[in-house]
Design an enzyme around this catalytic site. Structure first.
Site, short mmCIF file in Angstrom:
data_model
loop_
_atom_site.label_atom_id
_atom_site.label_comp_id
_atom_site.label_asym_id
_atom_site.label_seq_id
_atom_site.Cartn_x
_atom_site.Cartn_y
_atom_site.Cartn_z
N GLU A 62 0.83 -1.20 0.00
CA GLU A 62 0.00 0.00 0.00
C GLU A 62 0.87 1.24 0.00
OE1 GLU A 62 -2.50 -0.61 3.37
OE2 GLU A 62 -0.85 -0.62 4.76
N LYS A 64 2.54 4.71 1.13
CA LYS A 64 3.05 5.24 2.38
C LYS A 64 2.60 6.69 2.46
CE LYS A 64 5.72 6.27 5.92
NZ LYS A 64 5.02 7.39 6.52
N ARG A 69 1.25 8.60 12.54
CA ARG A 69 0.58 7.35 12.91
C ARG A 69 -0.36 7.64 14.06
NH1 ARG A 69 2.47 2.03 11.90
NH2 ARG A 69 0.82 0.61 12.48
N GLU A 118 -3.50 6.62 9.88
CA GLU A 118 -2.50 7.67 9.61
C GLU A 118 -3.27 8.97 9.45
OE1 GLU A 118 1.72 8.51 8.54
OE2 GLU A 118 0.77 6.70 9.29
#
Length: 185
Positions: A62, A64, A69, A118
């Protein structure tokens, strides 16, 4: 230790009842952040092929995101956010909390959860929006009213739902459940 980062609790359970007591007593809990699962960056198609071969075709690839986070914990009335270092960041991202809570498909059926996500800075609206680099998001103060850099939350894992832990389930099942109970916004 990844799901119960309290060494005292772990040692007490081991001392009083051994491994079985530790497994029984040291479970995932709301508002106790768990160690995040960290990804390994891949920079070429050769590395992608090697990863797929090494992991016997069980790999997730996936994008980034260049953000922060976030582990979101909610118990029905209160929500807290934690960083990848297990530090509370709730006051810094009130708009992220609102976004997560509004994404529930049915708030009456989703009473508690732990989500891994995220938080990414954005500018613009709708199709004209674009993701911002981490440096822009980092300008937010430790306490923010949400008036600074706007954010978008990219949720990618559901580890706990309505009092039940899903950390032992495969990622594909946790993601399926995430899509069932939360909608994309």
């Amino acid at each position: 230790h990844d799901i119960c980062p309290d060494l005292g609790q772990i040692l007490r359970a081991l001392t009083l009842g051994g491994f079985e007591k530790m497994v029984n007593d040291c479970k995932i809990q709301l508002f106790t952040p768990i160690a995040p699962m960290l990804a390994n960056p891949t920079h070429s198609l050769v590395q992608v092929e090697q990863a797929i071969t090494k992991m016997q075709n069980s790999v997730v690839l996936e994008w980034k995101y260049d953000g922060v986070r976030c582990q979101a914990h909610h118990n029905g009335s209160s929500t807290k956010l934690y960083s990848r270092h297990l530090l509370e960041t709730t006051a810094q991202f009130p708009d992220a909390i609102q976004s997560i809570l509004e994404a529930r498909r049915d708030s009456k059926l989703v009473t508690s959860f732990i989500i891994d996500a995220e938080i990414v800075g954005i500018e613009g609206e709708g199709e004209n929006s674009r993701l911002l680099p981490f440096q822009d998001l980092a300008t937010r103060k430790k306490k923010d009213d949400g008036a600074g850099v706007k954010v978008k939350v990219f949720a990618f894992d559901l580890m706990f739902l309505n009092g039940k832990s899903y950390v032992e389930e495969p990622l594909w099942k946790r993601r399926e459940l995430l899509r069932e109970v939360f909608r994309e916004t």
